[in-house]
Design a protein around this motif. Structure first.
Motif, short mmCIF file in Angstrom:
data_model
loop_
_atom_site.label_atom_id
_atom_site.label_comp_id
_atom_site.label_asym_id
_atom_site.label_seq_id
_atom_site.Cartn_x
_atom_site.Cartn_y
_atom_site.Cartn_z
N VAL A 56 -37.31 -30.21 13.10
CA VAL A 56 -37.64 -31.63 13.04
C VAL A 56 -36.89 -32.42 14.12
O VAL A 56 -37.47 -33.25 14.82
CB VAL A 56 -37.33 -32.20 11.65
N THR A 57 -35.59 -32.18 14.26
CA THR A 57 -34.82 -32.90 15.27
C THR A 57 -35.28 -32.54 16.68
O THR A 57 -35.29 -33.40 17.57
CB THR A 57 -33.31 -32.63 15.13
N LEU B 164 -38.37 -31.72 17.51
CA LEU B 164 -39.64 -32.42 17.72
C LEU B 164 -39.42 -33.91 17.99
O LEU B 164 -40.04 -34.49 18.89
CB LEU B 164 -40.53 -32.24 16.48
N LEU B 165 -38.53 -34.53 17.22
CA LEU B 165 -38.28 -35.96 17.40
C LEU B 165 -37.68 -36.24 18.77
O LEU B 165 -38.04 -37.23 19.42
CB LEU B 165 -37.34 -36.46 16.29
N HIS B 166 -36.76 -35.39 19.21
CA HIS B 166 -36.19 -35.58 20.55
C HIS B 166 -37.28 -35.41 21.61
O HIS B 166 -37.33 -36.17 22.59
CB HIS B 166 -35.07 -34.59 20.80
N VAL C 83 -40.49 -35.99 21.35
CA VAL C 83 -41.44 -37.09 21.34
C VAL C 83 -40.81 -38.39 21.83
O VAL C 83 -41.39 -39.12 22.64
CB VAL C 83 -42.01 -37.28 19.92
N ALA C 84 -39.60 -38.69 21.34
CA ALA C 84 -39.03 -40.02 21.56
C ALA C 84 -37.93 -40.09 22.60
O ALA C 84 -37.62 -41.17 23.11
CB ALA C 84 -38.50 -40.58 20.23
N LEU D 272 -32.76 -41.79 20.34
CA LEU D 272 -32.58 -41.66 18.90
C LEU D 272 -31.23 -41.05 18.58
O LEU D 272 -30.75 -40.16 19.29
CB LEU D 272 -33.69 -40.79 18.30
N LEU E 288 -29.63 -37.29 18.80
CA LEU E 288 -30.48 -36.37 18.05
C LEU E 288 -30.44 -34.96 18.64
O LEU E 288 -30.49 -33.97 17.90
CB LEU E 288 -31.91 -36.90 18.03
N HIS F 198 -29.60 -31.48 16.82
CA HIS F 198 -30.47 -30.30 16.98
C HIS F 198 -29.65 -29.07 17.33
O HIS F 198 -29.83 -28.00 16.73
CB HIS F 198 -31.50 -30.59 18.07
#
Length: 346
Positions: A94-95, A97-99, A101-102, A106, A113, A117
């Protein structure tokens, strides 16, 4: 496609597939820290992303394995390590993926983030070893059978397709992740050093006093140079690609290392140690001296303390931890450049 790509029966092959994907994701994650040139870094980042996303493909099958295992071992085995491993794997995916994308903006409790990760990935590696040692499953000859290899290939194709779908989605939506560099890093502060993040290797810190001289040790002689004398007008436009998940393209100015070492009677196959006032050091091939720059300025402005003033190394094509800040000494040595830890330990 997916039905044929994954084990038809949940069990040993599911666990084996998860293990392989975890090992590939972990190995490419470590390798990504060291690879900075465009094509190799892109291939490593793609393999890392595909392996991580591939774990999601096996979740339904693993859920069946877990239910069966709980029924067989109820009350006989402590499930804490297994559940801890599942939680850490989930957080790592999840971390990541978030890194992706964004980007590096974050943070969780003030911690970037990407650092979360990496931390959860390290924890995953530890618990994976504990879980594997406690498992009764051992390698079998059939694991490398033709059928097993075909299924592994199908899983790899499915994981790569999922990674491609995510990348395509980022481009269609215009998300920040669509503009990542091949290493996976997001752009921060190109052309504007003040907007470039101030980061350093986790064992290093901004010194209170970086001094004003650099020792040059070559050909049996030691020469002390004032930092101001190293601004000789040599420039290079290079990408500082930090393992913290960001990159910046800047024009750096100072003096090329080959010019500084000219006429010093250098060894044919030597290396050069670049040492910071903090004790941080990296060793590079002497053959690369023509591409290395001792920089005093960035984007036409003197370096700030956070970015390595008064002198830092610029090493195009290498990740940020090679770009030694607050340079105190440059020493030519006979030892090969690869005779050092792959990542700094101090």
């Amino acid at each position: 496609m997916l039905r044929g790509a994954l084990p038809a029966r949940a069990g040993r092959r599911t666990n084996l597939g998860l293990l392989v994907l975890l090992l590939v994701a972990g190995g490419t994650g470590v390798l990504a820290f060291g690879v900075g040139t465009p094509l190799p870094s892109r291939l490593v980042a793609a393999a890392h992303g595909a392996a991580g996303l591939g774990l999601l493909l096996l979740v339904p099958w693993k859920a069946v394995v877990v239910r069966r295992s709980r029924a067989r071992t109820r009350g006989r085995r402590d499930p804490t390590a297994a559940w801890g491993l599942a939680v850490l794997v989930g957080l790592t995916v999840v971390t990541g993926l978030l890194h992706t994308v964004a980007g590096p903006g974050l943070a969780v409790g003030g911690v970037a983030l990407l650092q979360v990760h990496v931390a959860t990935a390290v924890g995953t590696a530890v618990l994976l070893a504990v879980h594997a040692v406690g498992s009764r499953q051992r390698p079998r000859r059939g694991d490398a059978s033709r059928r097993g290899l075909l299924r592994a290939g199908d899983l790899a194709v499915a994981a790569a397709a999922l990674w491609g779908a995510v990348e395509g989605g980022l481009r269609l939506t215009g998300a920040p992740g669509a503009r990542r560099r091949g290493t996976g890093s997001h752009e921060r502060g190109s052309g504007d050093p003040a907007a470039m993040p101030v980061t350093q290797w986790f064992t290093d810190a901004v010194p209170d006093d970086a001094g004003g001289t650099v020792e040059l040790v070559a050909g049996g002689r030691t020469t002390r140079l004032r930092a101001a004398d190293l601004d000789r007008g040599d420039t290079v436009t290079a990408v500082l690609d930090c393992t913290g998940g960001w990159y910046a393209t800047q024009e750096w100015r100072g003096v090329r290392l080959d010019r500084l070492l000219a006429g010093a009677g250098l060894p044919e196959d030597g290396s050069v140690d670049v040492v910071s006032v903090t004790g941080y050091r990296r060793r590079l091939p002497l053959a690369d001296a023509g591409a290395l720059l001792l920089a005093t300025h960035c984007a036409g402005r003197p370096l700030s303390a956070g970015h390595g003033a008064p002198v830092r190394l610029v090493a195009p094509g290498r990740r940020g931890y090679w770009w030694v800040k607050w340079v105190r000494r440059v020493e030519v040595v006979d030892a090969p450049w690869w005779l050092q830890p792959p990542f700094p330990l101090t």
